[in-house]
Design an enzyme around this catalytic site. Structure first.
Site, PDB file in Angstrom:
ATOM      1  N   LYS A 199      -4.998  -9.742 -11.740  1.00 47.32           N
ATOM      2  CA  LYS A 199      -5.985  -8.648 -11.804  1.00 47.32           C
ATOM      3  C   LYS A 199      -5.862  -7.749 -10.571  1.00 47.32           C
ATOM      4  O   LYS A 199      -5.799  -6.520 -10.679  1.00 47.32           O
ATOM      5  CB  LYS A 199      -7.400  -9.230 -11.893  1.00 47.32           C
ATOM      6  CG  LYS A 199      -8.489  -8.176 -11.747  1.00 47.32           C
ATOM      7  CD  LYS A 199      -9.896  -8.736 -11.605  1.00 47.32           C
ATOM      8  CE  LYS A 199     -10.853  -7.594 -11.270  1.00 47.32           C
ATOM      9  NZ  LYS A 199     -12.245  -7.998 -11.146  1.00 47.32           N
ATOM     10  N   LYS A 227      -9.106  -4.328   0.046  1.00 53.09           N
ATOM     11  CA  LYS A 227      -8.954  -5.574  -0.719  1.00 53.09           C
ATOM     12  C   LYS A 227      -7.619  -5.596  -1.488  1.00 53.09           C
ATOM     13  O   LYS A 227      -6.892  -6.579  -1.446  1.00 53.09           O
ATOM     14  CB  LYS A 227     -10.133  -5.698  -1.692  1.00 53.09           C
ATOM     15  CG  LYS A 227      -9.951  -6.688  -2.809  1.00 53.09           C
ATOM     16  CD  LYS A 227     -10.683  -7.971  -2.605  1.00 53.09           C
ATOM     17  CE  LYS A 227     -10.247  -8.990  -3.642  1.00 53.09           C
ATOM     18  NZ  LYS A 227     -10.847 -10.277  -3.475  1.00 53.09           N
ATOM     19  N   THR A 285     -14.655  -6.847  -7.532  1.00 51.93           N
ATOM     20  CA  THR A 285     -13.349  -6.240  -7.275  1.00 51.93           C
ATOM     21  C   THR A 285     -13.064  -5.300  -8.442  1.00 51.93           C
ATOM     22  O   THR A 285     -12.939  -5.755  -9.582  1.00 51.93           O
ATOM     23  CB  THR A 285     -12.242  -7.305  -7.195  1.00 51.93           C
ATOM     24  OG1 THR A 285     -12.598  -8.239  -6.179  1.00 51.93           O
ATOM     25  CG2 THR A 285     -10.902  -6.670  -6.863  1.00 51.93           C
TER      26      THR A 285
HETATM   27  P1  NAD Z   1     -17.591 -14.308 -13.619  1.00 50.01           P
HETATM   28  O1  NAD Z   1     -16.956 -13.926 -14.897  1.00 50.01           O
HETATM   29  O2  NAD Z   1     -17.883 -15.760 -13.353  1.00 50.01           O
HETATM   30  O3  NAD Z   1     -18.976 -13.505 -13.425  1.00 50.01           O
HETATM   31  C1  NAD Z   1     -19.201 -12.207 -13.870  1.00 50.01           C
HETATM   32  C2  NAD Z   1     -20.572 -12.163 -14.509  1.00 50.01           C
HETATM   33  O4  NAD Z   1     -20.870 -10.821 -14.904  1.00 50.01           O
HETATM   34  C3  NAD Z   1     -20.679 -13.036 -15.773  1.00 50.01           C
HETATM   35  O5  NAD Z   1     -21.683 -14.018 -15.604  1.00 50.01           O
HETATM   36  C4  NAD Z   1     -21.020 -12.044 -16.866  1.00 50.01           C
HETATM   37  O6  NAD Z   1     -21.907 -12.558 -17.861  1.00 50.01           O
HETATM   38  C5  NAD Z   1     -21.658 -10.922 -16.067  1.00 50.01           C
HETATM   39  N1  NAD Z   1     -21.682  -9.661 -16.795  1.00 50.01           N
HETATM   40  C6  NAD Z   1     -20.761  -9.174 -17.653  1.00 50.01           C
HETATM   41  N2  NAD Z   1     -21.178  -7.992 -18.157  1.00 50.01           N
HETATM   42  C7  NAD Z   1     -22.388  -7.746 -17.603  1.00 50.01           C
HETATM   43  C8  NAD Z   1     -23.334  -6.693 -17.747  1.00 50.01           C
HETATM   44  N3  NAD Z   1     -23.097  -5.649 -18.531  1.00 50.01           N
HETATM   45  N4  NAD Z   1     -24.473  -6.765 -17.011  1.00 50.01           N
HETATM   46  C9  NAD Z   1     -24.717  -7.804 -16.200  1.00 50.01           C
HETATM   47  N5  NAD Z   1     -23.858  -8.836 -16.029  1.00 50.01           N
HETATM   48  C10 NAD Z   1     -22.718  -8.789 -16.728  1.00 50.01           C
HETATM   49  O7  NAD Z   1     -16.661 -13.706 -12.464  1.00 50.01           O
HETATM   50  P2  NAD Z   1     -16.679 -14.095 -10.900  1.00 50.01           P
HETATM   51  O8  NAD Z   1     -15.613 -15.104 -10.629  1.00 50.01           O
HETATM   52  O9  NAD Z   1     -18.082 -14.333 -10.473  1.00 50.01           O
HETATM   53  O10 NAD Z   1     -16.120 -12.716 -10.281  1.00 50.01           O
HETATM   54  C11 NAD Z   1     -16.948 -11.583 -10.113  1.00 50.01           C
HETATM   55  C12 NAD Z   1     -16.167 -10.526  -9.356  1.00 50.01           C
HETATM   56  O11 NAD Z   1     -15.758 -11.050  -8.092  1.00 50.01           O
HETATM   57  C13 NAD Z   1     -14.888 -10.056 -10.047  1.00 50.01           C
HETATM   58  O12 NAD Z   1     -14.767  -8.681  -9.877  1.00 50.01           O
HETATM   59  C14 NAD Z   1     -13.801 -10.825  -9.344  1.00 50.01           C
HETATM   60  O13 NAD Z   1     -12.555 -10.153  -9.362  1.00 50.01           O
HETATM   61  C15 NAD Z   1     -14.362 -10.883  -7.939  1.00 50.01           C
HETATM   62  N6  NAD Z   1     -13.861 -12.008  -7.134  1.00 50.01           N
HETATM   63  C16 NAD Z   1     -13.813 -13.264  -7.663  1.00 50.01           C
HETATM   64  C17 NAD Z   1     -13.330 -14.316  -6.883  1.00 50.01           C
HETATM   65  C18 NAD Z   1     -13.273 -15.725  -7.431  1.00 50.01           C
HETATM   66  O14 NAD Z   1     -12.649 -16.577  -6.786  1.00 50.01           O
HETATM   67  N7  NAD Z   1     -13.904 -16.017  -8.561  1.00 50.01           N
HETATM   68  C19 NAD Z   1     -12.894 -14.066  -5.572  1.00 50.01           C
HETATM   69  C20 NAD Z   1     -13.003 -12.783  -5.054  1.00 50.01           C
HETATM   70  C21 NAD Z   1     -13.475 -11.757  -5.853  1.00 50.01           C
END
Ligand code: NAD
Length: 288
Positions: free
Chosen positions: A236, A161, A86
């Site tokens: 966010k 979204k 997102t």
């Molecule tokens: P998270 O923080 O668990 O995962 C993100 C990952 O990205 C981390 O493991 C981090 O180490 C990695 N990362 C950071 N910088 C990086 C780089 N330069 N190269 C490669 N990897 C890198 O977050 P999440 O909960 O998995 O969410 C991911 C996305 O999904 C976000 O944009 C969030 O808004 C969206 N989202 C999350 C949810 C939820 O319920 N968690 C629901 C819908 C959407």
């Protein structure tokens, strides 16, 4: 398909695991480490090299842009860069332009359904990009999710979204403040639910995710407001909605107020780490 998967956190980890389970050849990269069972590449570029589709699942638009700078030069012509994070609409469109200029296809495909949906393979994808790119990624959406809606050109997945979540933030607040008002008026919560859930005030927040413990279907309210969908993530998404609204001079007063309230809740009260429906106990404690 040969798939590179960049960003293997709470969402990306289980999404990649489902692709592997379905027989795809997945190579992952995450600087925080790769979960067991996913083959790790030494860099994002190495995970992307030779892939048919590169999937990103990252925290925000700035990180997406920096990862795009690394993977686009490594990708083969005709491959698809599929971003499921997102992020702001502007970053989604900038990355899509950059990918297309390099002879690649690009899709923005943010999800709803949370961590449970990522694990169960029941996410909903909101997708922006060309018909050709959508058709190529469709089998992957079928594995990671139960529904994919093609919303138009690049950035439109992100637009869908944030519009959805702006409605969700505002209706959750409206539902919570109404419960707190009902309490103070001496109206029983079950009676309130029975009326509203079958009347014109009904919504997903009331009917499917009721913020009052013990009322309606099981929801995070029944589990001490453990997320679920964290208030931090709602904040966010609301901020992204206001950033987008500013960019196109759209008047979104309810979205703006919802953003302010979740900001107050997360940054100055006890909202961080709690479900976004924990606005109800917040209103319960407050006076006018
Ligand atoms: P998270 O923080 O668990 O995962 C993100 C990952 O990205 C981390 O493991 C981090 O180490 C990695 N990362 C950071 N910088 C990086 C780089 N330069 N190269 C490669 N990897 C890198 O977050 P999440 O909960 O998995 O969410 C991911 C996305 O999904 C976000 O944009 C969030 O808004 C969206 N989202 C999350 C949810 C939820 O319920 N968690 C629901 C819908 C959407």
């Amino acid at each position: 398909m040969k798939i590179g998967f960049i960003g293997l956190g709470n969402m990306g980890g289980p999404m990649a695991a489902n692709l592997i389970k379905a027989g795809h050849d997945v190579t992952g990269f995450d600087p925080a480490g790769t979960p067991d069972g996913i083959r790790a590449a030494p860099s994002a570029a190495e995970a992307a090299r030779g892939a048919d589709v590169v999937i990103t699942m990252l925290p925000n638009g700035a990180i997406l842009r920096s990862v795009a700078d690394q993977v686009i030069p490594a990708m083969q012509p005709g491959a698809v860069l599929l971003d499921c994070s997102t992020v702001d609409v502007e970053s989604a469109r900038a990355v899509a332009d950059q990918a297309q200029a390099a002879g690649l296809m690009a899709l923005d495909a943010p999800v709803s359904g949370g961590i449970g949906g990522a694990q169960a393979g029941t996410l909903t994808f909101m997708v922006g990009g060309s018909d050709e790119a959508f058709a190529k990624a469709a089998p992957l959406f079928d594995i990671m999710g139960q529904k994919a809606v093609h919303c138009g050109g690049s950035g439109n997945g992100q637009a869908a979204k944030i519009c959805n979540n702006m409605i969700l933030g505002a209706t959750m607040i409206a539902t919570c403040e109404a419960f707190a008002l009902a309490d103070k008026l001496g109206l029983d919560r079950q009676a309130m639910f029975d009326v509203v859930s079958t009347s014109s005030g009904y919504s997903w927040s009331m009917n499917a995710y009721c913020p009052a413990p013990g009322i309606g279907p099981q929801s995070p309210a029944d589990n001490d407001y453990k997320p679920g969908f964290a208030a931090d993530l709602m904040l966010k998404d609301l901020r992204l909605s206001q950033q987008a609204a500013e960019a196109v001079a759209a008047d979104t007063p309810m979205g703006q107020r919802a953003t302010e309230l979740y900001e107050q809740f997360v940054e100055h009260e006890d909202g961080t780490g709690r479900d976004f429906s924990a606005m109800l106990p917040r209103f319960e404690k407050r006076k006018r």
